[in-house]
Write a protein that holds these residues in place. Structure first.
Motif, PDB file in Angstrom:
ATOM      1  N   MET A  85       0.841  -1.179   0.000  1.00 51.92           N
ATOM      2  CA  MET A  85       0.000   0.000   0.000  1.00 51.92           C
ATOM      3  C   MET A  85       0.891   1.249   0.000  1.00 51.92           C
ATOM      4  O   MET A  85       1.825   1.344   0.781  1.00 51.92           O
ATOM      5  CB  MET A  85      -0.918  -0.004   1.225  1.00 51.92           C
ATOM      6  N   GLU A  86       0.592   2.172  -0.855  1.00 54.66           N
ATOM      7  CA  GLU A  86       1.384   3.386  -0.978  1.00 54.66           C
ATOM      8  C   GLU A  86       0.860   4.451  -0.017  1.00 54.66           C
ATOM      9  O   GLU A  86      -0.344   4.660   0.102  1.00 54.66           O
ATOM     10  CB  GLU A  86       1.295   3.900  -2.417  1.00 54.66           C
ATOM     11  N   GLU A  87       1.792   5.117   0.686  1.00 56.86           N
ATOM     12  CA  GLU A  87       1.393   6.189   1.599  1.00 56.86           C
ATOM     13  C   GLU A  87       1.148   7.456   0.801  1.00 56.86           C
ATOM     14  O   GLU A  87       1.818   7.731  -0.181  1.00 56.86           O
ATOM     15  CB  GLU A  87       2.496   6.463   2.620  1.00 56.86           C
ATOM     16  N   SER A  88       0.172   8.245   1.255  1.00 52.39           N
ATOM     17  CA  SER A  88      -0.064   9.533   0.612  1.00 52.39           C
ATOM     18  C   SER A  88      -0.142  10.604   1.688  1.00 52.39           C
ATOM     19  O   SER A  88      -0.542  10.342   2.816  1.00 52.39           O
ATOM     20  CB  SER A  88      -1.361   9.513  -0.200  1.00 52.39           C
ATOM     21  N   VAL A  89       0.274  11.796   1.325  1.00 53.27           N
ATOM     22  CA  VAL A  89       0.261  12.935   2.236  1.00 53.27           C
ATOM     23  C   VAL A  89      -0.649  13.991   1.632  1.00 53.27           C
ATOM     24  O   VAL A  89      -0.527  14.320   0.457  1.00 53.27           O
ATOM     25  CB  VAL A  89       1.685  13.504   2.425  1.00 53.27           C
ATOM     26  N   ALA A  90      -1.564  14.493   2.436  1.00 51.67           N
ATOM     27  CA  ALA A  90      -2.467  15.539   1.954  1.00 51.67           C
ATOM     28  C   ALA A  90      -1.658  16.793   1.622  1.00 51.67           C
ATOM     29  O   ALA A  90      -0.888  17.268   2.445  1.00 51.67           O
ATOM     30  CB  ALA A  90      -3.519  15.850   3.004  1.00 51.67           C
ATOM     31  N   VAL A  91      -1.818  17.296   0.410  1.00 52.58           N
ATOM     32  CA  VAL A  91      -1.079  18.497  -0.005  1.00 52.58           C
ATOM     33  C   VAL A  91      -1.972  19.727  -0.014  1.00 52.58           C
ATOM     34  O   VAL A  91      -1.530  20.799  -0.391  1.00 52.58           O
ATOM     35  CB  VAL A  91      -0.412  18.305  -1.390  1.00 52.58           C
ATOM     36  N   THR A  92      -3.208  19.563   0.392  1.00 53.54           N
ATOM     37  CA  THR A  92      -4.108  20.706   0.518  1.00 53.54           C
ATOM     38  C   THR A  92      -4.579  20.780   1.959  1.00 53.54           C
ATOM     39  O   THR A  92      -4.481  19.812   2.713  1.00 53.54           O
ATOM     40  CB  THR A  92      -5.329  20.567  -0.413  1.00 53.54           C
ATOM     41  N   GLY A  93      -5.055  21.936   2.337  1.00 52.10           N
ATOM     42  CA  GLY A  93      -5.523  22.102   3.709  1.00 52.10           C
ATOM     43  C   GLY A  93      -4.387  22.440   4.648  1.00 52.10           C
ATOM     44  O   GLY A  93      -3.438  23.131   4.278  1.00 52.10           O
ATOM     45  N   TYR A  94      -4.466  21.922   5.869  1.00 52.82           N
ATOM     46  CA  TYR A  94      -3.505  22.259   6.912  1.00 52.82           C
ATOM     47  C   TYR A  94      -2.964  21.005   7.589  1.00 52.82           C
ATOM     48  O   TYR A  94      -3.618  19.979   7.632  1.00 52.82           O
ATOM     49  CB  TYR A  94      -4.166  23.157   7.965  1.00 52.82           C
ATOM     50  N   HIS A  95      -1.763  21.137   8.115  1.00 48.40           N
ATOM     51  CA  HIS A  95      -1.120  20.085   8.895  1.00 48.40           C
ATOM     52  C   HIS A  95      -0.798  20.629  10.282  1.00 48.40           C
ATOM     53  O   HIS A  95      -0.491  21.811  10.443  1.00 48.40           O
ATOM     54  CB  HIS A  95       0.199  19.651   8.270  1.00 48.40           C
ATOM     55  N   LEU A  96      -0.815  19.767  11.273  1.00 50.04           N
ATOM     56  CA  LEU A  96      -0.284  20.088  12.590  1.00 50.04           C
ATOM     57  C   LEU A  96       1.186  19.693  12.546  1.00 50.04           C
ATOM     58  O   LEU A  96       1.515  18.531  12.289  1.00 50.04           O
ATOM     59  CB  LEU A  96      -1.028  19.308  13.676  1.00 50.04           C
ATOM     60  N   ASP A  97       2.066  20.654  12.768  1.00 51.92           N
ATOM     61  CA  ASP A  97       3.493  20.405  12.587  1.00 51.92           C
ATOM     62  C   ASP A  97       4.262  20.793  13.840  1.00 51.92           C
ATOM     63  O   ASP A  97       3.764  21.468  14.722  1.00 51.92           O
ATOM     64  CB  ASP A  97       4.004  21.191  11.376  1.00 51.92           C
ATOM     65  N   HIS A  98       5.523  20.384  13.872  1.00 51.04           N
ATOM     66  CA  HIS A  98       6.428  20.666  14.990  1.00 51.04           C
ATOM     67  C   HIS A  98       7.368  21.812  14.608  1.00 51.04           C
ATOM     68  O   HIS A  98       7.994  21.758  13.549  1.00 51.04           O
ATOM     69  CB  HIS A  98       7.263  19.433  15.316  1.00 51.04           C
ATOM     70  N   ASP A  99       7.501  22.819  15.498  1.00 47.79           N
ATOM     71  CA  ASP A  99       8.486  23.883  15.282  1.00 47.79           C
ATOM     72  C   ASP A  99       9.892  23.307  15.302  1.00 47.79           C
ATOM     73  O   ASP A  99      10.714  23.604  14.449  1.00 47.79           O
ATOM     74  CB  ASP A  99       8.377  24.959  16.357  1.00 47.79           C
ATOM     75  N   PHE A 100      10.196  22.517  16.319  1.00 48.50           N
ATOM     76  CA  PHE A 100      11.475  21.805  16.398  1.00 48.50           C
ATOM     77  C   PHE A 100      11.176  20.391  15.939  1.00 48.50           C
ATOM     78  O   PHE A 100      10.371  19.685  16.542  1.00 48.50           O
ATOM     79  CB  PHE A 100      12.024  21.820  17.835  1.00 48.50           C
ATOM     80  N   SER A 101      11.799  19.961  14.874  1.00 48.96           N
ATOM     81  CA  SER A 101      11.395  18.721  14.202  1.00 48.96           C
ATOM     82  C   SER A 101      11.591  17.479  15.073  1.00 48.96           C
ATOM     83  O   SER A 101      12.467  17.432  15.948  1.00 48.96           O
ATOM     84  CB  SER A 101      12.148  18.549  12.889  1.00 48.96           C
ATOM     85  N   ILE A 102      10.781  16.474  14.798  1.00 52.91           N
ATOM     86  CA  ILE A 102      10.890  15.188  15.483  1.00 52.91           C
ATOM     87  C   ILE A 102      12.282  14.606  15.247  1.00 52.91           C
ATOM     88  O   ILE A 102      12.924  14.090  16.167  1.00 52.91           O
ATOM     89  CB  ILE A 102       9.803  14.219  14.984  1.00 52.91           C
ATOM     90  N   ARG A 103      12.757  14.698  14.020  1.00 49.91           N
ATOM     91  CA  ARG A 103      14.071  14.151  13.667  1.00 49.91           C
ATOM     92  C   ARG A 103      15.186  14.809  14.476  1.00 49.91           C
ATOM     93  O   ARG A 103      16.054  14.141  15.037  1.00 49.91           O
ATOM     94  CB  ARG A 103      14.323  14.358  12.168  1.00 49.91           C
ATOM     95  N   GLU A 104      15.187  16.146  14.533  1.00 50.31           N
ATOM     96  CA  GLU A 104      16.219  16.849  15.293  1.00 50.31           C
ATOM     97  C   GLU A 104      16.085  16.559  16.784  1.00 50.31           C
ATOM     98  O   GLU A 104      17.081  16.483  17.495  1.00 50.31           O
ATOM     99  CB  GLU A 104      16.168  18.355  15.030  1.00 50.31           C
ATOM    100  N   GLY A 105      14.859  16.403  17.251  1.00 51.60           N
ATOM    101  CA  GLY A 105      14.651  16.040  18.647  1.00 51.60           C
ATOM    102  C   GLY A 105      15.275  14.696  18.957  1.00 51.60           C
ATOM    103  O   GLY A 105      15.964  14.537  19.973  1.00 51.60           O
ATOM    104  N   PHE A 106      15.058  13.719  18.095  1.00 49.83           N
ATOM    105  CA  PHE A 106      15.654  12.392  18.265  1.00 49.83           C
ATOM    106  C   PHE A 106      17.179  12.495  18.231  1.00 49.83           C
ATOM    107  O   PHE A 106      17.874  11.936  19.084  1.00 49.83           O
ATOM    108  CB  PHE A 106      15.149  11.448  17.170  1.00 49.83           C
ATOM    109  N   ASP A 107      17.704  13.213  17.238  1.00 49.23           N
ATOM    110  CA  ASP A 107      19.158  13.352  17.094  1.00 49.23           C
ATOM    111  C   ASP A 107      19.806  14.058  18.284  1.00 49.23           C
ATOM    112  O   ASP A 107      20.973  13.830  18.587  1.00 49.23           O
ATOM    113  CB  ASP A 107      19.506  14.116  15.813  1.00 49.23           C
ATOM    114  N   ASN A 108      19.052  14.932  18.960  1.00 44.24           N
ATOM    115  CA  ASN A 108      19.568  15.695  20.092  1.00 44.24           C
ATOM    116  C   ASN A 108      19.186  15.099  21.442  1.00 44.24           C
ATOM    117  O   ASN A 108      19.439  15.713  22.480  1.00 44.24           O
ATOM    118  CB  ASN A 108      19.091  17.150  20.023  1.00 44.24           C
ATOM    119  N   GLY A 109      18.550  13.933  21.446  1.00 42.18           N
ATOM    120  CA  GLY A 109      18.198  13.268  22.695  1.00 42.18           C
ATOM    121  C   GLY A 109      17.121  13.978  23.504  1.00 42.18           C
ATOM    122  O   GLY A 109      17.083  13.855  24.725  1.00 42.18           O
ATOM    123  N   ILE A 110      16.241  14.706  22.832  1.00 40.19           N
ATOM    124  CA  ILE A 110      15.157  15.413  23.522  1.00 40.19           C
ATOM    125  C   ILE A 110      13.994  14.443  23.725  1.00 40.19           C
ATOM    126  O   ILE A 110      13.613  13.722  22.807  1.00 40.19           O
ATOM    127  CB  ILE A 110      14.711  16.655  22.725  1.00 40.19           C
TER     128      ILE A 110
END
Length: 75
Positions: A1-26
């Motif tokens: 099954m292929e994942e799709s991301v909505a490209v219209t409307g709005y997303h709830l997002d992180h100011d400090f990214s999840i990836r950087e949080g993981f990389d920085n041990g937050i």
């Protein structure tokens, strides 16, 4: 099954990214805290990808301030 991301409307997002949080041990509860979330246009969020919009120091300051504003004075 292929994942799709909505490209219209709005997303709830992180100011400090999840990836950087993981990389920085937050801790995940800091990354997922309301002080690190915002609504943005879906297209802008997809373009932003894993980039952070705020520094680690600002994230931690906002997190501590958010706890104190909600009655958690043990910090």
């Amino acid at each position: 099954m292929e994942e799709s991301v909505a490209v219209t409307g709005y997303h709830l997002d992180h100011d400090f990214s999840i990836r950087e949080g993981f990389d920085n041990g937050i801790a995940p509860y800091v990354i997922g805290h309301w002080c690190n979330l915002y609504l943005c246009e879906a297209k802008k969020n997809i373009q932003k990808s894993a980039a952070s919009l705020q520094s680690k120091e600002l994230l931690l300051w906002n997190f501590e301030r958010g706890l104190k504003l909600n009655g958690y004075y043990w910090l």
